[in-house]
Design an enzyme around this catalytic site. Sequence first.
Site, PDB file in Angstrom:
ATOM      1  N   LYS A 118       0.869  -1.187   0.000  1.00  0.00           N
ATOM      2  CA  LYS A 118       0.000   0.000   0.000  1.00  0.00           C
ATOM      3  C   LYS A 118       0.896   1.223   0.000  1.00  0.00           C
ATOM      4  CE  LYS A 118      -4.465   0.659   0.174  1.00  0.00           C
ATOM      5  NZ  LYS A 118      -5.543  -0.298  -0.183  1.00  0.00           N
ATOM      6  N   ASP A 158      -6.893   3.987  -4.797  1.00  0.00           N
ATOM      7  CA  ASP A 158      -7.548   3.773  -3.502  1.00  0.00           C
ATOM      8  C   ASP A 158      -8.245   5.110  -3.203  1.00  0.00           C
ATOM      9  OD1 ASP A 158      -7.565   1.632  -1.217  1.00  0.00           O
ATOM     10  OD2 ASP A 158      -7.288   3.517  -0.164  1.00  0.00           O
TER      11      ASP A 158
HETATM   12  N1  GLU Z   1      -7.094  -0.104  -3.271  1.00  0.00           N
HETATM   13  C1  GLU Z   1      -7.815  -1.276  -3.646  1.00  0.00           C
HETATM   14  C2  GLU Z   1      -7.834  -2.246  -2.492  1.00  0.00           C
HETATM   15  O1  GLU Z   1      -7.901  -1.826  -1.357  1.00  0.00           O
HETATM   16  C3  GLU Z   1      -7.335  -1.858  -4.961  1.00  0.00           C
HETATM   17  C4  GLU Z   1      -5.915  -2.280  -4.998  1.00  0.00           C
HETATM   18  C5  GLU Z   1      -5.419  -2.751  -6.367  1.00  0.00           C
HETATM   19  O2  GLU Z   1      -6.223  -2.827  -7.297  1.00  0.00           O
HETATM   20  O3  GLU Z   1      -4.226  -3.042  -6.442  1.00  0.00           O
HETATM   21  O4  GLU Z   1      -7.845  -3.439  -2.621  1.00  0.00           O
END
Ligand code: GLU
Length: 441
Positions: A118, A158
């Site tokens: 993240k 996100d």
């Molecule tokens: N931010 C999204 C999540 O919490 C998507 C992450 C992604 O597609 O890599 O899963």
Amino acid sequence: MTRLQAKHPGESEYLQAVQEVLESVEEIYNQHPEFEKAKIVERMVEPDRIFTFRVTWVDDAGQVQTNLAYRVQFNSAIGPYKGGLRFHKAVNPSMLKFLGFEQTFKNALTTLPMGGAKGGSDFDPVGKSDAEIMRFCQAFMLELWRCIGPDQDIPAGDVGVGAREIGYLNGMYTKLARQYNTGVLTGKGMNWGGSILRPEATGYGALYFLQNMLKRESKEVQGHKIAVSGFGNVAWGACKKAVELGAKVVAISGPDGVCQIPGGIDSEMIDYMLEMRASNRNRVEDMAERFPEKAHFVAGKKAWSVPCDIALPCAFQNELDAEDAAELKANGCWCCCEVSNMGCQPDAIKFFQHNGVLFAPGKAVNAGGVATSGLEMTQNANHLSWSAQEVDSKLHFIMHSIHESCVKYGTQPDGSIDYVKGANIAGFMKVATAMLEQGVI
Ligand code: GLU
């Protein structure tokens, strides 16, 4: 846990996420002395590495602005690091560590080979112009580009990062790397390597998971009243699919209050959610101003104050507390499907579980988003372009598999499903086994 608290002072959200997982896996961990011997838990709760960098950019008034930014590469036991980027004023290392930790388990549940990561910045998109967003994204990528790559770490969107931001980030990456590489970000535009249905996937996947939950109870989504928090990309996809399945979305909320929609949200209003998000005003009242005959705004109230059958938190962590849970139950709510990452506080989850309200956690419910990112990566790597039907049927299959994993590991002696436990154990077993098989690294 005490040792972990001492190592991570003040990181309450991170410790909250770890605590939940440790509670769920304790029993199964004790049945596997080989995990204990390899110190799997001690290793799994620490990120592999964290990059911290300064992002400096110039605002529309010509002022120099500085933000802090991070990429937490949490765990790559089952695949390259994968996870979104969050732009929000409250972003800090503790928040990104909890999200990276959760992502590791979520990605393991998807059935696809993706590790957990993240990233993001304390940049606040509220009130920023499009040009400011672009300059910030470019300055952010100027540092991040050295840490990512298609077989290494693949960021996505996100909170505060959607299709527009991914566009600016990808543009700058291409310029810096001097090569066009479709596999370095997901959530791309349809004309430059993106997957059809990726924008809808988190919300759609959540509704597919809900369908699976309700099917076990001989119920269906159709005809039920749903309250939703948020009006970003995730809430938008959830509303679209909920309406398509015949439910009535009677409330959406924002940081300013709630919009009650007694007749249920319609397609015109759902389309308008996208404009609300893109405006960077961060006000749900805009919906009531635009559709005064259909929506009524109440300042300072949450979506959880509106009577409903099903609650879908789609906004931010810890957005639903024990008092909200009690109010929902008192108003007739019998199911809460957490779509936001860690959207419900631990006391709220306990309240739901002890009071017969069906509950499933974000890491299972919202995994359709990152799963479709995985499908985007597969299409990119193989120069494929799947149709909406192909992507949708794969998403259906993945959400069904995640539900099955929760049932496998979360079935209680009385036959009910503890989805929190089920999701945590299923994710843990996959990552722990992969770590064990790859030695002490
Ligand atoms: N931010 C999204 C999540 O919490 C998507 C992450 C992604 O597609 O890599 O899963």
